[in-house]
Design an enzyme around this catalytic site. Structure first.
Site, PDB file in Angstrom:
ATOM      1  CD  GLU A  46      -2.626   1.197   2.632  1.00  0.00           C
ATOM      2  OE1 GLU A  46      -3.740   1.746   2.624  1.00  0.00           O
ATOM      3  OE2 GLU A  46      -2.151   0.655   3.662  1.00  0.00           O
ATOM      4  CE  LYS A 118      -7.495   1.166   3.439  1.00  0.00           C
ATOM      5  NZ  LYS A 118      -6.331   1.793   4.123  1.00  0.00           N
ATOM      6  CB  CYS A 159      -4.267  -1.608   4.284  1.00  0.00           C
ATOM      7  SG  CYS A 159      -3.391  -1.396   5.861  1.00  0.00           S
TER       8      CYS A 159
END
Length: 279
Positions: A46, A118, A159
């Site tokens: 990330e 995300k 994440c």
């Protein structure tokens, strides 16, 4: 039906800093090291292009996808090496002025074949005193993304998405062979939850989970947990790069393992939709 051959993959565990040009140099070097090591695909963490908690300082480097120099350099490097790259994520300026935390799947010709924003924003106050408000700058994504790759059908997540099993259930329903989970985990949350959650997600989806991570002390003052992992569909850890230093690691992905696990434990086939209406 012929079973696909095993694929060697590489993971780049990074200590990304506040200078995108230097970070791009490191990414290009990782592509070349992956190619030299016989990998068919490289996975990066990330925020591979910029990691800066000072948003005012970092803002001048956050540009539209088509203008992003780190993305351009990685695409060129992928094409030159003939290597696929799952570029963990970059901060991208959207048309509405907000940011996206966006991952990119780049093929061996340097073409972006898929991207994912995300979904889940990291808005927390930790007992250590660390406070994070990702939603102050970033807009969440709104779609599930999968794409064909050298490791089969690849699902994309980033994440903090790890903590939301419904996303991984949806990726399992799409019969993903592997799921990429690039990350920049904090040290306290990593120590507590990183290994157990990644193993759980691999088991739930009956898929490989490939998690390239940030590691160590960064220029902006943060510390990240590292321990880039590759977990097989049974939950066995095939690679753990530790929490001390950046570098490139390798693992072999055997597609036959997916069929073995799904045959022994057909949880995806047995899954039923859970009623949401009250009894």
């Amino acid at each position: 039906m012929t079973t696909p051959e095993p694929v060697r993959i590489a993971l780049y565990q990074a200590t990304t800093g506040i200078d995108p040009a230097r970070n791009a140099d490191d990414l290009v070097a990782a592509v070349r090291e992956a190619q030299a090591g016989g990998a068919g695909m490289l996975f990066t963490p990330e925020m591979s292009g910029l990691l800066d908690r000072d948003r005012a300082r970092g803002a001048r480097h956050v540009v539209a996808e088509g203008d992003n120099p780190v993305l351009a350099r990685v695409r060129d490097a992928a094409r030159e090496a003939g290597l696929w790259v799952a570029l963990g994520s970059l901060a991208i300026l959207r048309d509405d002025g907000r940011y996206a935390n966006r991952s990119f799947l780049i093929d061996a010709d340097g073409k972006v074949v898929a991207s994912y924003d995300k979904m889940h924003m990291f808005d927390v106050d930790l007992a250590t005193g660390e406070s994070w408000r990702e939603s102050n700058a970033y807009a969440p994504g709104d779609r599930i993304v999968t794409a064909d790759s050298p490791v089969g059908r690849l699902g994309l997540a980033i994440c903090y998405d790890l903590r939301f099993p419904a996303l991984f259930g949806a990726l399992g329903d799409r019969r993903c062979d592997a799921i990429a989970l690039p990350a920049s985990f904090t040290v306290p949350t990593g120590k507590a939850h990183w290994h157990v959650m990644l193993r759980a997600r691999a088991i739930e989806a009956s898929a490989f989970v490939i998690a390239a991570a940030q590691v160590g002390q960064h220029e902006d003052g943060r510390s990240t947990y590292g321990h880039s992992l590759v977990v097989d569909p049974w939950g066995e850890v095939l690679l753990d790069m530790g929490g001390e230093r950046p570098g490139v690691g390798f693992a072999d992905i055997d597609p036959a393992r997916i069929g073995e696990v799904r045959g022994q434990l057909p949880s995806l086939a047995n899954r039923r939709k859970i009623p949401t209406s009250p009894a």
